[in-house]
Structures are given as C-alpha cells and as structure tokens.
Design a protein around this motif. Sequence first.
Motif, PDB file in Angstrom:
ATOM      1  N   MET A  32     -39.208 -30.632   9.000  1.00 26.07           N
ATOM      2  CA  MET A  32     -39.518 -29.352   9.755  1.00 26.07           C
ATOM      3  C   MET A  32     -40.151 -29.133  10.121  1.00 26.07           C
ATOM      4  O   MET A  32     -40.854 -30.086  10.531  1.00 26.07           O
ATOM      5  N   CYS A  33     -40.242 -28.067  10.850  1.00 25.33           N
ATOM      6  CA  CYS A  33     -41.792 -28.146  11.998  1.00 25.33           C
ATOM      7  C   CYS A  33     -42.315 -26.993  11.202  1.00 25.33           C
ATOM      8  O   CYS A  33     -41.896 -25.939  10.138  1.00 25.33           O
ATOM      9  N   GLY A  35     -46.776 -25.129  11.158  1.00 25.47           N
ATOM     10  CA  GLY A  35     -47.330 -24.977  12.160  1.00 25.47           C
ATOM     11  C   GLY A  35     -48.573 -23.903  11.051  1.00 25.47           C
ATOM     12  O   GLY A  35     -48.912 -23.416  11.076  1.00 25.47           O
ATOM     13  N   ALA A  50     -48.614 -27.590  16.055  1.00 32.06           N
ATOM     14  CA  ALA A  50     -47.691 -27.420  15.128  1.00 32.06           C
ATOM     15  C   ALA A  50     -47.106 -29.159  14.882  1.00 32.06           C
ATOM     16  O   ALA A  50     -47.520 -29.369  15.837  1.00 32.06           O
ATOM     17  N   HIS A  52     -44.339 -32.045  13.268  1.00 29.33           N
ATOM     18  CA  HIS A  52     -42.910 -32.377  12.818  1.00 29.33           C
ATOM     19  C   HIS A  52     -42.711 -33.242  11.281  1.00 29.33           C
ATOM     20  O   HIS A  52     -42.450 -34.372  11.515  1.00 29.33           O
ATOM     21  N   THR A  53     -43.001 -32.243  10.704  1.00 32.77           N
ATOM     22  CA  THR A  53     -42.991 -33.384   9.398  1.00 32.77           C
ATOM     23  C   THR A  53     -41.550 -34.796   9.456  1.00 32.77           C
ATOM     24  O   THR A  53     -42.364 -35.126   8.713  1.00 32.77           O
ATOM     25  N   THR A  58     -46.864 -34.461  16.907  1.00 29.39           N
ATOM     26  CA  THR A  58     -47.192 -33.329  17.292  1.00 29.39           C
ATOM     27  C   THR A  58     -48.112 -32.449  18.414  1.00 29.39           C
ATOM     28  O   THR A  58     -47.700 -32.661  19.353  1.00 29.39           O
ATOM     29  N   GLN A  99     -40.669 -23.363   9.505  1.00 25.69           N
ATOM     30  CA  GLN A  99     -39.759 -24.038  10.074  1.00 25.69           C
ATOM     31  C   GLN A  99     -38.785 -23.679   9.331  1.00 25.69           C
ATOM     32  O   GLN A  99     -37.798 -25.155   9.044  1.00 25.69           O
ATOM     33  N   CYS A 105     -39.820 -27.569  17.263  1.00 26.32           N
ATOM     34  CA  CYS A 105     -40.277 -27.792  17.246  1.00 26.32           C
ATOM     35  C   CYS A 105     -41.401 -27.548  18.636  1.00 26.32           C
ATOM     36  O   CYS A 105     -41.767 -29.278  19.379  1.00 26.32           O
ATOM     37  N   TYR A 106     -42.819 -26.341  18.730  1.00 19.87           N
ATOM     38  CA  TYR A 106     -43.465 -26.875  19.866  1.00 19.87           C
ATOM     39  C   TYR A 106     -44.120 -25.401  19.122  1.00 19.87           C
ATOM     40  O   TYR A 106     -43.790 -24.584  18.276  1.00 19.87           O
ATOM     41  N   SER A 109     -42.491 -21.791  19.440  1.00 15.63           N
ATOM     42  CA  SER A 109     -41.688 -22.010  18.851  1.00 15.63           C
ATOM     43  C   SER A 109     -41.439 -20.369  18.184  1.00 15.63           C
ATOM     44  O   SER A 109     -42.213 -20.015  17.778  1.00 15.63           O
ATOM     45  N   PHE A 112     -40.472 -20.422  13.835  1.00 16.93           N
ATOM     46  CA  PHE A 112     -41.046 -20.465  12.548  1.00 16.93           C
ATOM     47  C   PHE A 112     -40.558 -18.997  11.748  1.00 16.93           C
ATOM     48  O   PHE A 112     -40.890 -17.380  12.261  1.00 16.93           O
TER      49      PHE A 112
END
Length: 125
Positions: A32-33, A35, A50, A52-53, A58, A99, A105-106, A109, A112
Amino acid sequence: QVRILASGGGSVQAGGSLRLSCGGSGYTHNGMCMGWFRDTPHNEREGIAALHTGIGSTYYADSVKGRFTISQDKGRNTLYLEMNNLKPDDTGLYYCAAQIRGGVCYVRSPDFDSWGQGTQVTVSS
C-alpha cells in the motif's frame, strides 16, 4: 482496527536535522501507499512525501525534494522521514497517513484514508 502513530518531532535550529518515525497496528507494509503530510501556517495540509511499500517508489513535493528522504523498514512495519537542512518554513504539525483501501500513490493523492496523530516540528532561524 488501524492505528497509526507518528513520533520524532522536536525543535531544531535552521540547518539541523530530524527523523520522524511512523508505526502502528492493523496494517502491514505490503503493497500500500504511505505518506507524510504537514499542516502549514495557513491551515492547509500539504503532502510532502509518499512511498509505495510494495515496490519502494518514492515521491516528493518540490518544497522538500533533495532535503527530505522517505523510507521504510518492512520488518519493523515502520515508515521514516529523514529531514535535513531544515528551514523555518518547515515548521508545522507532521502527520503520517496510509491508503488502507488502496488508491493511487503520489504526494497529493486524495486516497489517503487513515491518519495518525501529528508530531510537531519547530525550526528556528
């Protein structure tokens, strides 16, 4: 139940550094994202970084690019924000967010949906 906890804020002089941490329960760094955001003196919430896991991508706001680094420790289920060369304009209440229900993911976004409490960062000149 998702619980997110941010820590590591403090008071530093301009040019100093701080590292924020974000951990919690009810979720894992598994695609998930996540941030970091901050509340500005104008009462706006600014997305600043942010990550993305899953794939590790990034994203940064222009205001912090080159000075801040977002990273994660999957084993500890922890998100970090390394902040260097801090400026007085970086002062604010910093939040960690996730999220949980997915999304794009940015930095800015709107996806969240889960937030921790803030941790205060104060930078003096």
